[in-house]
Motif scaffolding. Sequence first.
Motif, PDB file in Angstrom:
ATOM      1  N   GLU A  36       0.825  -1.218   0.000  1.00 15.74           N
ATOM      2  CA  GLU A  36       0.000   0.000   0.000  1.00 15.74           C
ATOM      3  C   GLU A  36       0.857   1.265   0.000  1.00 15.74           C
ATOM      4  O   GLU A  36       0.581   2.219  -0.744  1.00 15.74           O
ATOM      5  N   THR A  37       1.894   1.296   0.825  1.00 10.78           N
ATOM      6  CA  THR A  37       2.744   2.491   0.860  1.00 10.78           C
ATOM      7  C   THR A  37       3.549   2.634  -0.431  1.00 10.78           C
ATOM      8  O   THR A  37       3.795   3.741  -0.900  1.00 10.78           O
ATOM      9  N   TYR A  38       3.946   1.499  -1.006  1.00 13.50           N
ATOM     10  CA  TYR A  38       4.722   1.589  -2.246  1.00 13.50           C
ATOM     11  C   TYR A  38       3.856   2.043  -3.419  1.00 13.50           C
ATOM     12  O   TYR A  38       4.334   2.746  -4.312  1.00 13.50           O
ATOM     13  N   GLU A  39       2.591   1.690  -3.421  1.00 15.98           N
ATOM     14  CA  GLU A  39       1.691   2.162  -4.471  1.00 15.98           C
ATOM     15  C   GLU A  39       1.588   3.686  -4.443  1.00 15.98           C
ATOM     16  O   GLU A  39       1.536   4.330  -5.501  1.00 15.98           O
ATOM     17  N   GLN A  40       1.570   4.264  -3.247  1.00 18.91           N
ATOM     18  CA  GLN A  40       1.566   5.720  -3.131  1.00 18.91           C
ATOM     19  C   GLN A  40       2.869   6.303  -3.677  1.00 18.91           C
ATOM     20  O   GLN A  40       2.870   7.328  -4.351  1.00 18.91           O
ATOM     21  N   TYR A  41       3.983   5.629  -3.364  1.00 18.96           N
ATOM     22  CA  TYR A  41       5.274   6.072  -3.890  1.00 18.96           C
ATOM     23  C   TYR A  41       5.276   6.071  -5.421  1.00 18.96           C
ATOM     24  O   TYR A  41       5.750   7.021  -6.063  1.00 18.96           O
ATOM     25  N   GLU A  42       4.748   5.015  -6.021  1.00 20.26           N
ATOM     26  CA  GLU A  42       4.768   4.883  -7.480  1.00 20.26           C
ATOM     27  C   GLU A  42       4.025   6.026  -8.176  1.00 20.26           C
ATOM     28  O   GLU A  42       4.450   6.494  -9.236  1.00 20.26           O
ATOM     29  N   ILE A  43       2.920   6.459  -7.578  1.00 14.78           N
ATOM     30  CA  ILE A  43       2.147   7.558  -8.161  1.00 14.78           C
ATOM     31  C   ILE A  43       2.981   8.838  -8.195  1.00 14.78           C
ATOM     32  O   ILE A  43       3.032   9.548  -9.203  1.00 14.78           O
ATOM     33  N   ILE A  44       3.661   9.119  -7.082  1.00 10.03           N
ATOM     34  CA  ILE A  44       4.503  10.321  -7.006  1.00 10.03           C
ATOM     35  C   ILE A  44       5.700  10.186  -7.943  1.00 10.03           C
ATOM     36  O   ILE A  44       6.084  11.140  -8.635  1.00 10.03           O
ATOM     37  N   GLU A  45       6.291   9.002  -7.972  1.00 11.31           N
ATOM     38  CA  GLU A  45       7.459   8.758  -8.818  1.00 11.31           C
ATOM     39  C   GLU A  45       7.145   9.018 -10.289  1.00 11.31           C
ATOM     40  O   GLU A  45       7.951   9.610 -11.015  1.00 11.31           O
ATOM     41  N   GLN A  46       5.971   8.584 -10.747  1.00 11.51           N
ATOM     42  CA  GLN A  46       5.605   8.783 -12.141  1.00 11.51           C
ATOM     43  C   GLN A  46       5.491  10.270 -12.474  1.00 11.51           C
ATOM     44  O   GLN A  46       5.910  10.710 -13.555  1.00 11.51           O
ATOM     45  N   ASP A  47       4.958  11.057 -11.551  1.00 16.13           N
ATOM     46  CA  ASP A  47       4.874  12.502 -11.771  1.00 16.13           C
ATOM     47  C   ASP A  47       6.273  13.115 -11.858  1.00 16.13           C
ATOM     48  O   ASP A  47       6.520  14.035 -12.655  1.00 16.13           O
ATOM     49  N   PHE A  48       7.188  12.608 -11.040  1.00 12.39           N
ATOM     50  CA  PHE A  48       8.572  13.102 -11.082  1.00 12.39           C
ATOM     51  C   PHE A  48       9.235  12.725 -12.408  1.00 12.39           C
ATOM     52  O   PHE A  48       9.917  13.548 -13.028  1.00 12.39           O
ATOM     53  N   ILE A  49       9.037  11.498 -12.855  1.00 12.28           N
ATOM     54  CA  ILE A  49       9.616  11.046 -14.120  1.00 12.28           C
ATOM     55  C   ILE A  49       9.072  11.872 -15.285  1.00 12.28           C
ATOM     56  O   ILE A  49       9.820  12.253 -16.201  1.00 12.28           O
ATOM     57  N   ASP A  50       7.778  12.174 -15.257  1.00 12.77           N
ATOM     58  CA  ASP A  50       7.191  13.010 -16.311  1.00 12.77           C
ATOM     59  C   ASP A  50       7.838  14.395 -16.328  1.00 12.77           C
ATOM     60  O   ASP A  50       8.061  14.978 -17.399  1.00 12.77           O
ATOM     61  N   PHE A  51       8.147  14.926 -15.138  1.00 16.24           N
ATOM     62  CA  PHE A  51       8.762  16.258 -15.059  1.00 16.24           C
ATOM     63  C   PHE A  51      10.181  16.248 -15.622  1.00 16.24           C
ATOM     64  O   PHE A  51      10.570  17.152 -16.373  1.00 16.24           O
TER      65      PHE A  51
END
Length: 270
Positions: A36-51
Amino acid sequence: MNKKQKCKHIECDIETEGYLGYCQFHFSGGVLGNGETYEQYEIIEQDFIDFIKIVPINETEHLKVHSPILRDIIIRCCVQIEVFFKEWAKYICSEHNDIELFTLYHEKYRKTQEFKKARNWNFRNYFIIKDTYIKSKPLFVRPMEKNIEPFDSWITEEKIPDWWNAYNAIKHDGLNSKKMANLQNALDSLGALFTLHCANNYSKAYLKEFSSPKIINKLGKLSVSFGQITTPLDSKKYLFKDVYSNFGSGIEIETSSKFRDRARGKDKSV
């Protein structure tokens, strides 16, 4: 028949018979172990990768770039970091009653006499976790081809990392602190959140499930080992790699010839 007892997790009242005193959910790590905590991380990570597709991090001058998007990423990272530390600390308090975290948890409000619980903890109180489990935890950043250590500067309880100071500044005084919402602090806060997942045994076990196995042949002996943890999990072009993560020397596989010899009694110990 085993007698049921309350789960030993500090915030669980479920009755259980096994799992070393924990209910099944907390024995498996709770939200740290179920992804559950890693799923939250993945969402933020994808936004960072897009940036960083627009503003690459391999250019040093880009690390000073500040943006409302980065402000959002830093805040979300640090919220999740606090959630992760809090859940980890609850496990530690479930096992140890002689530490400051346990004492603070059981302080009472004067009027209600209720326990303050985890609400009484702040970021500095989690230094014991950093100092015990994350003393040296470098991450390799593939786009930059270098290591970073987001927790490296946190050497005393009071000397907290720059990225956490940036988080507090942009959260409470965003207009005057907008330059702190920069790419460097976003990188470090995201890296810190991933570091926690690699340092905690429950979340690390969850990530291990996605690690690619490797079969190695050494002098006729085959073994299976798992590589270092990388993220994103489903991409060869990863962002972070945990430098020190590994899962032992591997599992030895019996070769067909060795199996035949053992079956014929040639490999018996005397």
